[in-house]
Design a protein around this motif. Sequence first.
Motif, short mmCIF file in Angstrom:
data_model
loop_
_atom_site.label_atom_id
_atom_site.label_comp_id
_atom_site.label_asym_id
_atom_site.label_seq_id
_atom_site.Cartn_x
_atom_site.Cartn_y
_atom_site.Cartn_z
N ALA A 261 16.23 -9.42 18.51
CA ALA A 261 16.05 -9.26 20.23
C ALA A 261 17.52 -9.08 20.80
O ALA A 261 18.36 -9.74 20.24
N PRO A 262 17.55 -8.65 21.98
CA PRO A 262 18.70 -8.62 22.66
C PRO A 262 19.39 -10.08 22.70
O PRO A 262 20.81 -10.29 22.58
N SER A 263 18.46 -10.85 23.11
CA SER A 263 18.77 -12.49 23.32
C SER A 263 19.61 -12.87 22.16
O SER A 263 20.54 -13.70 22.21
N LEU A 265 21.08 -11.09 19.59
CA LEU A 265 22.46 -10.77 19.64
C LEU A 265 23.19 -11.40 20.40
O LEU A 265 24.42 -11.62 19.88
N THR A 266 22.93 -11.73 21.55
CA THR A 266 24.09 -12.48 22.49
C THR A 266 24.05 -13.93 21.85
O THR A 266 25.43 -14.23 21.78
N THR A 267 22.82 -14.62 21.61
CA THR A 267 23.23 -15.90 21.11
C THR A 267 24.02 -16.03 19.66
O THR A 267 24.90 -17.00 19.67
N LYS A 268 23.59 -15.19 18.80
CA LYS A 268 24.40 -15.41 17.42
C LYS A 268 25.55 -14.78 17.37
O LYS A 268 26.20 -15.06 16.53
N HIS A 269 25.91 -13.58 18.11
CA HIS A 269 26.83 -12.68 17.59
C HIS A 269 27.88 -12.56 19.01
O HIS A 269 29.25 -12.60 18.52
N THR A 270 27.38 -12.30 20.01
CA THR A 270 28.33 -11.86 21.05
C THR A 270 27.90 -12.75 22.44
O THR A 270 27.37 -12.20 23.42
N ALA A 274 25.74 -10.45 27.67
CA ALA A 274 24.30 -10.74 27.82
C ALA A 274 23.48 -9.29 27.77
O ALA A 274 23.40 -8.50 28.67
N TRP A 275 22.89 -9.08 26.64
CA TRP A 275 22.68 -7.74 26.28
C TRP A 275 21.32 -7.40 27.03
O TRP A 275 21.22 -6.23 27.44
#
Length: 687
Positions: A261-263, A265-270, A274-275
């Motif tokens: 999920a885009p969220s 990717l945001t939480t774990k990596h970047t 805020a994808w």
Amino acid sequence: MHANSSLLRRRLLALALAAAAVGSAYAASPTVVAKPDVVAGNIDTSINPGDDFFEFANGAWLKAHPIPAEESQWGIAQVVQDELYAKLRKISEDAAAQKQAAAGSDEQKIGDFWTTAMDQPLADRLGAAPLKDELARIDAVHDVNSALDAAFALQPLGVDAFFDFGVSQDEKQSDAMAVHLAQGGLGLPERDYYFNSEQGVAKARTAYIAHLGRMFRLLGADETDARQSATQVMAFETALAKVSRPLADLRDPEKNYNKMAPSELTTKHTPAIAWDTRLAAWKLSAPTVIVGQPEFFDGLQSLLAKTPAPVLRDYLRVHLADEYASYLSQAFDDEHFDFYGRTLSGQAQQKPRWKRALRAENGALGMILGRIYVKDYFSEASKQRYNTMVEAVRTAYGERIDKLDWMSPATKAKAHEKLAAVTRKVGYPDKWKDYSKLIIGHDSYAQNMMRAQRWAFDDMLSKYGKPVDRSEWEMTPQTYNAYYNPSNNEIVLPAAQFMIPGFADSEIDDAVVYGYVAASTIGHEITHGFDDEGRQYDAKGNLLDWWTRQDAERFNQRAQVMVKQFNAFEPLPGLHINGQASLGENIADFGGIMIGLDAFKKTAQYQKGEKVAGYTPLQRFFLGYALGWLSQQREARLRNSLLADVHAPAKYRVNGPLSNVPDFYEAFGVKPGQPMWRPENQRVKIW
């Protein structure tokens, strides 16, 4: 030649075509003009074919045609492209001459693009002004979030700032479109350019820093600030390269498939990106994204957090300027060429403006030009010849699968299923792309290119959430190239790919055509469906393991023989071919030869066995294959390809695979002790 479609595909604008004048293909006398044989005229008889078949087959032509100053390489591809350019120039000039072309018509778009692109004085008067809005946005960058605002605004303009983005088929669900995110953002061709210690690469790094400095000067910085900005941008890119995967590792589709999920990717990596919000700004409501290299985004996050805003600003500014330099004033154009053309590719001088304008026009309006091109220059008879040849190659491939002694019946059944499902696209699309929303104006060359990029980006975004259009082409008909798309399980063969300079299609015997087209193009592209990467996709184009474990192990063992062979080639001192990175292309070359040869052996010409121009049908087949790789390149271009290209240099795409082909040994009497000879137990045996 022969581009294997990458697993992360930005929407491809038409491939650029280059050209330059060449010597006549005809030998003249006072009373007779005689055309030499299509392959025999290229042969260097002073070379033994068992010593170096590439030089034997092509050497006379290469000696007679040195690389022109405006080219980084010279061979059959460039001569074909020269012919194509002449045709495309006529199309463009005819359109420009139509002063009353209706607004929005194909003629208006081609004519206005051509006229504006050819107007050097206009570009010189404008300088960097066409970029002023984008540069103003970048100038406002003061923190990470505003840097990301600018970077996301640059993506639709084709500037891959920080990362790469695209909408293309989901590798594991080929009937659906997916958002893909991957490593990107480098100004040098490939990550290894930042680290390799070879002398030429080290010089390129130094030259790149100097180039960045000169670009900053053109953008208004003084000498001291420009030098500092260049050094800091180089340091930033080097850190970005360090967290990027090497070229060979990018060929593992499973490792490149990380759906989340885009969220997430945001939480774990970047956390800085805020994808969900960023994608929503592009009207993308994507529940999942496919991340090619999660560790790269970890590294990007760290870099963004510790890099000062002025450095991020400079990075974005120079990447925008370099992307559009060729369409700006002479000063920007010359500086861009000096590094990317002269230093990285070895070109001594720029191509004439009309050729560069056509290259850009082909990118911006490729299918509009293509529609006119095929109407005027590609016959129905040629299309039928190559449709028939595809089926001959497909049949030969099926028969070869049946004879494999290392593949189990279960895997053979799946292989047959996939082979039967391969879609062929020959010549040109059945349905032409709609360019009605693309506006082409008179204001500036650069702005026309920016409009074309935005149109292409919007067209790509529009595909998300819709059924996959499997009829779409990723190359234009006037492209001298071909490709296999694993997600569609298709081979795509543009009309121009079949051209041999100076000869009509009807003048070329089957032996040469089967080597030149059936082996090096059709068989090559079909084999991509069964190479180390393509074999992982099933008949429907899904990334799905359909092999038994034992068969996969046997395939990989055989493939490693080819990796070892190509790793041993050292085209430049200290720089070897990357056997793992080039494995897919090398397998496709070898498979294409074996399958094309099987298909050729069923033709009347092979069975009659009569010599033409002193060569047997079997010899002419191999000479036809070598003709497809008739090419020489400058040292800088060769260095670039060894570091950044998954294709081996042309010479090794001939000598490498042929050294594994028993029929080649028979055709030219290759004996033990000759360089082309390999002992039986050291030859590749896959297809």
